[in-house]
Design a protein around this motif. Sequence first.
Motif, PDB file in Angstrom:
ATOM      1  N   LYS A 187       0.535  -0.828  -0.257  1.00  0.00           N
ATOM      2  CA  LYS A 187      -0.107  -0.428  -0.080  1.00  0.00           C
ATOM      3  C   LYS A 187       0.775   1.382   0.057  1.00  0.00           C
ATOM      4  O   LYS A 187       2.026   1.047   1.012  1.00  0.00           O
ATOM      5  N   THR A 188       0.159   1.999  -0.899  1.00  0.00           N
ATOM      6  CA  THR A 188       1.538   3.093  -0.854  1.00  0.00           C
ATOM      7  C   THR A 188       0.690   4.326  -1.004  1.00  0.00           C
ATOM      8  O   THR A 188      -0.913   4.133  -0.974  1.00  0.00           O
ATOM      9  N   GLY A 189       0.547   5.958  -0.325  1.00  0.00           N
ATOM     10  CA  GLY A 189      -0.620   6.603  -0.739  1.00  0.00           C
ATOM     11  C   GLY A 189      -0.405   8.056   0.585  1.00  0.00           C
ATOM     12  O   GLY A 189       1.476   8.425   0.705  1.00  0.00           O
ATOM     13  N   ILE A 190      -1.480   8.680   0.127  1.00  0.00           N
ATOM     14  CA  ILE A 190      -0.387  10.343   0.605  1.00  0.00           C
ATOM     15  C   ILE A 190      -1.667  10.915   1.346  1.00  0.00           C
ATOM     16  O   ILE A 190      -3.375  10.523   1.594  1.00  0.00           O
ATOM     17  N   ASN A 191      -1.722  11.568   2.489  1.00  0.00           N
ATOM     18  CA  ASN A 191      -2.928  12.228   2.886  1.00  0.00           C
ATOM     19  C   ASN A 191      -3.904  13.905   2.383  1.00  0.00           C
ATOM     20  O   ASN A 191      -3.237  14.585   2.147  1.00  0.00           O
ATOM     21  N   MET A 192      -4.909  13.342   2.550  1.00  0.00           N
ATOM     22  CA  MET A 192      -5.398  14.657   1.857  1.00  0.00           C
ATOM     23  C   MET A 192      -6.612  15.163   3.047  1.00  0.00           C
ATOM     24  O   MET A 192      -6.641  14.571   4.018  1.00  0.00           O
ATOM     25  N   PRO A 193      -6.674  16.763   2.413  1.00  0.00           N
ATOM     26  CA  PRO A 193      -7.137  17.374   3.577  1.00  0.00           C
ATOM     27  C   PRO A 193      -8.622  16.874   4.182  1.00  0.00           C
ATOM     28  O   PRO A 193      -9.337  17.237   5.530  1.00  0.00           O
ATOM     29  N   ALA A 194      -9.268  15.950   2.833  1.00  0.00           N
ATOM     30  CA  ALA A 194     -10.715  15.191   3.468  1.00  0.00           C
ATOM     31  C   ALA A 194     -10.536  13.981   4.692  1.00  0.00           C
ATOM     32  O   ALA A 194     -11.002  13.194   5.025  1.00  0.00           O
ATOM     33  N   GLY A 195      -8.774  13.668   4.529  1.00  0.00           N
ATOM     34  CA  GLY A 195      -9.109  12.446   5.265  1.00  0.00           C
ATOM     35  C   GLY A 195      -7.064  12.006   4.759  1.00  0.00           C
ATOM     36  O   GLY A 195      -6.399  11.997   3.719  1.00  0.00           O
ATOM     37  N   LYS A 196      -7.163  10.946   5.639  1.00  0.00           N
ATOM     38  CA  LYS A 196      -5.626  10.416   6.000  1.00  0.00           C
ATOM     39  C   LYS A 196      -5.615   8.943   5.251  1.00  0.00           C
ATOM     40  O   LYS A 196      -6.408   8.368   4.950  1.00  0.00           O
ATOM     41  N   ASN A 197      -4.955   9.111   4.135  1.00  0.00           N
ATOM     42  CA  ASN A 197      -4.023   7.920   3.314  1.00  0.00           C
ATOM     43  C   ASN A 197      -5.586   8.117   2.463  1.00  0.00           C
ATOM     44  O   ASN A 197      -5.948   6.669   1.550  1.00  0.00           O
ATOM     45  N   THR A 198      -6.264   9.122   1.929  1.00  0.00           N
ATOM     46  CA  THR A 198      -7.342   9.292   1.123  1.00  0.00           C
ATOM     47  C   THR A 198      -7.479   8.812  -1.259  1.00  0.00           C
ATOM     48  O   THR A 198      -7.376   8.551  -1.469  1.00  0.00           O
TER      49      THR A 198
END
Length: 348
Positions: free
Chosen positions: A138-149
């Motif tokens: 799993k890879t990912g980033i956070n957005m203002p709407a939530g973590k790892n979205t």
Amino acid sequence: MERLLIDLGEDSYYIDIDEDLLEIMDKAIDSGDKIVLITDKNVDNLYGKAIEKFLKDKKPYKITIPPGEKSKTMATVEYILSQMLDCGLTRNSKVIALGGGVVGDIAGFSASIYMRGIDFVQVPTTLLAQVDSSVGGKTGINMPAGKNTVGSFYQPKAVLIDTKVLKTLPKRELISGIGEVIKYGIIYDDMFLNDIKNEFEAILKLDYKVMKKVIRRCCEIKAAIVSQDEKEKGIRKILNFGHTIGHGLEAITNYKKYTHGEAVIIGMYYEAKLAKSLGYIKETYFKEITDIIHKTEVSLDITMLSLEDLTHAMIKDKKNRGEKISFILPIDKGKVKEVLLFPNEVMW
Ligand code: ADP
Ligand code: ZN
């Protein structure tokens, strides 16, 4: 060296557990026309110079990001990608992620979209990353709407683990990783849970032999689970034990009060208690679980927080179905199952 095969068909790769970071870096670098090393400032300060000196001939490009969760943004991805373009990386180049979960997640995501995907090797340097986030793709980033979205499933070409780098890890970060270690015992392997209990002191002291065994068993368990369910449709859910409440706690405290592992430790305690209240496990097993949880010395007192806020945060979790909250609860030693509960059925 301990070697473990992660069997994912075409995407299979090895996890090597070693004790020499420089040897590991040498191994990581042995192919690819150009190499970029992505790390964070803390890890760079600790290990950057020695690595550069050791790799003086094959000197990789280096991209350093600020440490911490706040770096897991689209802006950092853009920064990394433009640096990669500036260095002239091609589709035959390779990304090496040297750091904790933050570096692994963001470097992996960047590698997965750079020229539609280039090779990527993980060199995790926190216990949490070594036993959890570096395995599973799993890879990912956070957005203002939530973590790892936002993110992707993208398997590394190898995961190379040095147990010795844990010596510089702050105690809180170590305990955070131990939270996930305990989780594996509860969800999958009661004998392992006993080993963790008996060897708790050795783990805290980072006894090399014990750590090698512990990290290996965690990776084995995670690999066994994710290879049955690479894209998180079924059994992989069991990895969320402690996380329904844990994620809720992190969210209502704005990710500031607890490290991830601390929140999971508290989450495991209240979820085990819930399992006992619902009659899934007996008092004796509940006590076994709590004995080991107490060893972490993480405070389980959440009375300063609002249960209403916590419940509300859990209702919003993306893993829920309909009106019910999804919990992974222990039902026997080394066994858990998903239980869906209405918010008013949750007992504390
Ligand atoms: P995690 O791995 O827990 O998901 P991070 O990637 O944010 O989270 O790492 C936690 C912190 O530990 C960061 O501040 C990071 O710079 C630092 N760190 C990572 N590896 C080491 C290490 N081997 N020694 C000391 N500090 C480290
Ligand atoms: Zn976790």
